[in-house]
Design an enzyme around this catalytic site. Structure first.
Site, PDB file in Angstrom:
ATOM      1  N   ILE A  34     -58.906 -37.202  19.974  1.00  0.00           N
ATOM      2  CA  ILE A  34     -59.390 -38.353  19.315  1.00  0.00           C
ATOM      3  C   ILE A  34     -60.760 -38.863  19.407  1.00  0.00           C
ATOM      4  O   ILE A  34     -61.388 -39.637  18.610  1.00  0.00           O
ATOM      5  CB  ILE A  34     -58.620 -39.643  20.773  1.00  0.00           C
ATOM      6  N   HIS A 104     -55.991 -28.293  29.264  1.00  0.00           N
ATOM      7  CA  HIS A 104     -56.109 -28.448  28.513  1.00  0.00           C
ATOM      8  C   HIS A 104     -57.566 -27.192  27.470  1.00  0.00           C
ATOM      9  O   HIS A 104     -58.167 -27.314  28.467  1.00  0.00           O
ATOM     10  CB  HIS A 104     -55.951 -29.540  27.365  1.00  0.00           C
TER      11      HIS A 104
END
Ligand code: AMP
Length: 122
Positions: A34, A104
């Site tokens: 994002i 991640h």
């Protein structure tokens, strides 16, 4: 550290928060960051509940680890980054400034990434 099922990536996996998906299969979801740090900045996360690299590498099944790393390579390739190059990075814990407690890896590409990293004082 126990897994927080309400962390933001868990909520993305449950479809509660939208994401810009780059790739998905049984083992992983890959989506665009994002707040991209490079022209291409994609996160790849396992679907299982693992807090960090340490947790994933210690506790994930062989199939999950295989599926995850095969997917990271596929995503980077599909992003067109094989030839020009890319960087794969995983932050674990405080010194690495891990923000989201769901394992991640970041894939950075699309620009000359410089050499390695620059440590700072804590
Ligand atoms: P890390 O510091 O390795 O935990 O990085 C977490 C990353 O998640 C940061 O690069 C954030 O910009 C990114 N991030 C946080 N929330 C979202 C979101 N809802 N969708 C996509 N990326 C996100």
């Amino acid at each position: 550290m126990t897994y927080d099922p309400n962390n933001i990536f868990a909520r993305i996996l449950r479809g509660e928060i939208p994401n810009k998906t780059a790739y998905e299969d049984d083992y992983v979801l890959a989506f665009h960051d994002i707040n991209p740090q490079t022209p291409t900045h994609v996160l790849v996360i396992p679907k299982g509940p693992y807090v960090s690299f340490a947790d994933f590498s210690a506790k994930a099944s062989d199939a999950e680890i295989l599926g995850f790393f095969r997917a990271v390579g596929k995503v980077a390739k599909d992003l067109g980054a094989d030839e020009s190059g890319y960087r794969v990075l995983a932050n674990h814990g405080r010194d690495a400034h891990q923000e989201v407690p769901h394992f991640h890896v970041h894939i950075f590409a699309g620009v000359n990434l410089g050499r390695m990293i620059k440590p700072t004082d804590r």
